[in-house]
Scaffold this active site. Structure first.
Site: not given
Ligand code: SAM
Ligand code: DTB
Ligand code: SF4
Length: 308
Positions: A47, A54, A123, A91, A51, A183, A255
């Site tokens: 991506c 992430c 979702c 989801c 963030c 959500c 959740r």
């Molecule tokens: N790219 C899309 C977005 O950012 O909306 C969807 C995928 S993103 C990985 C989904 C969610 O996972 C993020 O909005 C964040 O709240 C959660 N998330 C991602 N990495 C995480 C982490 N290391 N610990 C906790 N929550 C995480």
């Molecule tokens: C949300 O709030 N948490 C989920 C889902 N929506 C997409 C994702 C959690 C991701 C945790 C880190 C990972 O597995 O990479």
């Molecule tokens: Fe991309 Fe991760 Fe940010 Fe979602 S949370 S926009 S997958 S960098």
């Protein structure tokens, strides 16, 4: 509701806070029921956004499995398996900044239809969407769109610089207008202040109406991200955050999302007492591990919780 009022709730003595949240929970939900969703990372890694929590951002150096979009058949099979285990919603997560109008998008519409044929809710979390794309998703039967606000508007630019908090709010409105349920929630434990948490709760509570479903993620400090050494959160912060949300946003599902695998059953029980009533079920979240299904079954039995 204003920040001051939310602050007073958040800072109540712990047991009083949980008790108040339980009363609100009982008025609006069956306390013995939890809703379970399963997550499928349909497109992993690569991506372009930055963030800082992430593992799927190209700006970070996390060692994760990267893959292109899965096939509808693979996703369908995972959904069947999840349904057998008790999940009522699937989801679909994709590590995209935004949806593009290409064959991948058509595949996603197919995935939505195929999961709907199982009579499950669907979702998806696919990044930014245009009005037209949102209408197509909604038309295919997508029930919920997930797009988290992550943190307070004041703190957002410390966490992400490639898009803004307002971009997130705009996307949520597009999804809402297309007829999907929202959500949206956030992450705690990224080094934010208590004020940031309260401000995030106020932003969610001020949406008209608030999101139907609110994920509370406890940061999983991912190797290779700027947050790999972040350990500032505790179960007490998590429970306070959940309880405050339950009181301030009484009718939404809350959740208990990422971070559950590091919590004991006792810690999770406290979160359910504080008003959490939904979880992700399945061995994996997106790039990390979750509680195992066997552990979850055991916990639900101990607590007398039924899956909706
Ligand atoms: N790219 C899309 C977005 O950012 O909306 C969807 C995928 S993103 C990985 C989904 C969610 O996972 C993020 O909005 C964040 O709240 C959660 N998330 C991602 N990495 C995480 C982490 N290391 N610990 C906790 N929550 C995480
Ligand atoms: C949300 O709030 N948490 C989920 C889902 N929506 C997409 C994702 C959690 C991701 C945790 C880190 C990972 O597995 O990479
Ligand atoms: Fe991309 Fe991760 Fe940010 Fe979602 S949370 S926009 S997958 S960098």
């Amino acid at each position: 509701m204003n920040l001051k009022e939310i602050e007073e709730i958040y800072n109540l003595p712990f047991l009083e806070l949980v008790h108040k949240a339980q009363i609100v929970h009982l008025e609006n939900f069956n306390q013995n029921e939890v809703q379970a969703s399963t997550l499928i990372n349909i497109k992993s890694g690569g991506c372009v956004e930055d963030c800082s929590y992430c593992s799927q951002s190209v700006k970070n150096n996390s060692k994760i499995k990267i893959h292109k979009l899965m096939s509808t058949e693979e996703v369908y099979n995972l959904a069947v398996e999840a349904q057998k285990n008790g999940a009522s919603r699937v989801c679909l997560g994709a590590a995209w900044r935004e949806i593009r109008d290409n064959s991948d998008f058509d595949t996603i519409l197919d995935m939505v239809r195929s999961i709907k044929s199982l009579k499950m809710e669907v979702c998806s979390t696919l990044g930014f969407v245009t009005e037209e794309q949102a209408m197509r998703l909604s038309g295919a039967g997508l029930d919920y769109y997930n797009h988290n606000i992550e943190t307070s508007k004041e703190n957002y630019s410390n966490i992400v610089t490639t898009h803004t908090f307002q971009d997130r709010l705009d996307t949520l409105e597009i999804a809402r207008k297309a007829g999907m349920k929202l959500c949206s929630g956030g992450i705690i434990g990224m080094g934010e202040s208590v004020e940031d948490r309260l401000s995030m709760i106020l932003s969610l509570a001020s949406m008209n109406p608030p999101p139907n479903s609110i994920p509370v993620n406890a940061l999983i400090p991912m190797q290779g991200t700027p947050m790999e050494e972040e350990t500032s959160t505790t179960v007490w912060d998590l429970v306070r955050t959940i309880a405050t949300m339950r009181i301030v946003i009484p009718k939404s599902s809350v959740r208990l999302s990422a971070g559950r695998e590091r919590l004991s059953k006792e810690g999770q029980a406290l979160c359910f007492m504080a008003g959490a009533n939904s979880v992700f079920l399945g061995e994996k979240l997106l790039t990390t591990l979750n509680q195992t299904i066997a552990e979850d079954k055991d916990m639900f039995e101990i607590l007398g919780l039924r899956m909706k």
